[in-house]
Design an enzyme around this catalytic site. Structure first.
Site, PDB file in Angstrom:
ATOM      1  N   GLU A  81      17.859   5.903  26.434  1.00  0.00           N
ATOM      2  CA  GLU A  81      18.710   5.681  25.271  1.00  0.00           C
ATOM      3  C   GLU A  81      18.234   6.570  24.128  1.00  0.00           C
ATOM      4  O   GLU A  81      17.327   6.173  23.364  1.00  0.00           O
ATOM      5  CB  GLU A  81      18.629   4.221  24.815  1.00  0.00           C
ATOM      6  CG  GLU A  81      19.225   3.228  25.770  1.00  0.00           C
ATOM      7  CD  GLU A  81      19.749   2.001  25.033  1.00  0.00           C
ATOM      8  OE1 GLU A  81      20.909   1.661  25.235  1.00  0.00           O
ATOM      9  OE2 GLU A  81      18.999   1.393  24.254  1.00  0.00           O
ATOM     10  N   SER A 108      26.215   4.769  22.613  1.00  0.00           N
ATOM     11  CA  SER A 108      27.628   5.014  22.294  1.00  0.00           C
ATOM     12  C   SER A 108      28.505   5.164  23.536  1.00  0.00           C
ATOM     13  O   SER A 108      29.504   5.895  23.519  1.00  0.00           O
ATOM     14  CB  SER A 108      27.773   6.243  21.383  1.00  0.00           C
ATOM     15  OG  SER A 108      27.190   5.988  20.122  1.00  0.00           O
ATOM     16  N   TRP A 144      24.194  -7.372  23.765  1.00  0.00           N
ATOM     17  CA  TRP A 144      24.965  -7.929  22.644  1.00  0.00           C
ATOM     18  C   TRP A 144      24.208  -7.819  21.326  1.00  0.00           C
ATOM     19  O   TRP A 144      24.756  -8.119  20.274  1.00  0.00           O
ATOM     20  CB  TRP A 144      25.303  -9.390  22.925  1.00  0.00           C
ATOM     21  CG  TRP A 144      26.331  -9.579  24.003  1.00  0.00           C
ATOM     22  CD1 TRP A 144      27.109  -8.619  24.584  1.00  0.00           C
ATOM     23  CD2 TRP A 144      26.690 -10.816  24.630  1.00  0.00           C
ATOM     24  NE1 TRP A 144      27.933  -9.176  25.516  1.00  0.00           N
ATOM     25  CE2 TRP A 144      27.699 -10.513  25.568  1.00  0.00           C
ATOM     26  CE3 TRP A 144      26.264 -12.127  24.488  1.00  0.00           C
ATOM     27  CZ2 TRP A 144      28.280 -11.502  26.362  1.00  0.00           C
ATOM     28  CZ3 TRP A 144      26.836 -13.115  25.276  1.00  0.00           C
ATOM     29  CH2 TRP A 144      27.838 -12.803  26.208  1.00  0.00           C
ATOM     30  N   LYS A 145      22.932  -7.455  21.392  1.00  0.00           N
ATOM     31  CA  LYS A 145      22.101  -7.382  20.171  1.00  0.00           C
ATOM     32  C   LYS A 145      22.237  -8.708  19.402  1.00  0.00           C
ATOM     33  O   LYS A 145      22.302  -9.756  20.029  1.00  0.00           O
ATOM     34  CB  LYS A 145      22.477  -6.152  19.355  1.00  0.00           C
ATOM     35  CG  LYS A 145      22.429  -4.867  20.209  1.00  0.00           C
ATOM     36  CD  LYS A 145      22.456  -3.607  19.435  1.00  0.00           C
ATOM     37  CE  LYS A 145      22.361  -2.415  20.403  1.00  0.00           C
ATOM     38  NZ  LYS A 145      22.289  -1.132  19.735  1.00  0.00           N
ATOM     39  N   GLY A 154      27.574  -1.701  21.321  1.00  0.00           N
ATOM     40  CA  GLY A 154      28.779  -2.113  20.593  1.00  0.00           C
ATOM     41  C   GLY A 154      29.982  -2.376  21.488  1.00  0.00           C
ATOM     42  O   GLY A 154      30.687  -3.386  21.310  1.00  0.00           O
TER      43      GLY A 154
HETATM   44  P1  13P Z   1      25.618   1.403  21.350  1.00  0.00           P
HETATM   45  O1  13P Z   1      26.340   1.354  22.661  1.00  0.00           O
HETATM   46  O2  13P Z   1      26.234   0.504  20.311  1.00  0.00           O
HETATM   47  O3  13P Z   1      25.394   2.791  20.888  1.00  0.00           O
HETATM   48  O4  13P Z   1      24.172   0.762  21.607  1.00  0.00           O
HETATM   49  C1  13P Z   1      23.412   1.231  22.668  1.00  0.00           C
HETATM   50  C2  13P Z   1      22.253   0.342  22.831  1.00  0.00           C
HETATM   51  O5  13P Z   1      21.370   0.304  21.993  1.00  0.00           O
HETATM   52  C3  13P Z   1      22.226  -0.516  24.018  1.00  0.00           C
HETATM   53  O6  13P Z   1      20.972  -1.085  24.195  1.00  0.00           O
END
Ligand code: 13P
Length: 260
Positions: free
Chosen positions: A173, A219, A14-15, A241
């Site tokens: 990633e 993504s 979720w950041k 996201g």
């Molecule tokens: P996104 O899925 O928003 O590109 O982010 C990937 C991520 O950093 C998951 O840790």
């Protein structure tokens, strides 16, 4: 087809979102979507901001959704202002924690040595570390992505003994894919994950390498996840996201078919 012994894992990062009560609705909706999770189904984990952790046990009680944190201190206690330790995380019922996410490497100057110590701290406290590795665009353009990513993994896992590597999860990633909408092709993601597994086999033996789960992140959406998750060395996804939308996260989870 990946080794069926490795249970697919979908982790939502979720950041810096959904940190408080405003996220409760998200969790209820996610729980409704996932209600029927059985043992042989993919595992679903949310990696929440620290401020959400006290709310998660109640919000997810009775659901199969597991949870963890996005960072861990390398230290267990002491004068480390602002840091959160392994015992604090387990005290809130966390079972997973990210280590070495590229946003922490970039914005907080985390080196491979620091990442190593965080992985070790997680294992010490019986948390499953999700070690993040991956190259920036300049490195990929130069054709050095395998070397770069394997070096990151190697440096995070060497030094003081890392006691139970089979509890480890590694997420590939690529930095150029994070938050950009430019998801890696299934072949590109497989190339790197296959190389990571090969490196783990050389380093720790084939049996250990076959047990360690490898995720792809960057993504990922429900429209792209199935093809990535079909790759032989990819055991799940780390979703940023798209994980903020419970319906989308649940659809990604459903696309991770159980291995038979
Ligand atoms: P996104 O899925 O928003 O590109 O982010 C990937 C991520 O950093 C998951 O840790």
């Amino acid at each position: 087809m990946a080794n069926p012994a490795r249970r697919p894992l979908i982790a939502g990062n979720w950041k810096m979102n959904l940190g408080g009560r405003q996220g409760l609705d998200h969790r209820r909706r996610l729980a409704d979507e996932i209600a029927a999770q059985a043992d042989n189904q993919p595992q679903l984990v949310v990696l929440a901001p620290f401020t959400a952790l006290p709310l998660l046990p109640e919000a997810l009680a009775g659901t199969p959704v597991e949870y963890g944190a996005q960072d861990i201190s390398a230290h267990d206690s002491g004068a480390f202002t602002g840091d959160i330790s392994g015992p604090m995380l387990t005290g809130f019922g966390c079972r997973y924690v990210l280590a070495g996410h590229s946003e922490r490497r970039e914005h907080h100057g985390e080196t491979d040595e620091v990442v190593h110590d965080k992985v070790a701290a997680a294992l010490r406290h019986r948390l499953t570390p999700i070690l993040c590795v991956g190259e920036p665009l300049t490195v990929r353009t130069a054709g050095q992505h395998l070397r770069h990513t394997l070096d990151q993994a190697e440096r995070a896992l060497t030094g003081p003994p890392v006691d139970d590597l089979t509890a480890l999860v590694i997420a590939y990633e690529p930095v150029w894919a994070i938050g950009t909408g430019h998801v890696a092709t299934p072949d590109d993601a497989q190339e790197v994950c296959g190389a990571i597994r090969g490196h783990l086999a050389d380093r720790y033996g084939p049996a250990a390498a076959e047990q360690i789960r490898l995720l792809y992140g960057g993504s990922v959406k429900a429209s792209s996840s199935a093809a990535i998750l079909r790759q032989p060395d990819i055991d799940g996804a780390l979703v940023g996201g798209a994980s903020l939308d419970p319906g989308e996260l649940a659809a990604i989870w459903r696309s991770a078919q159980p291995r038979t």
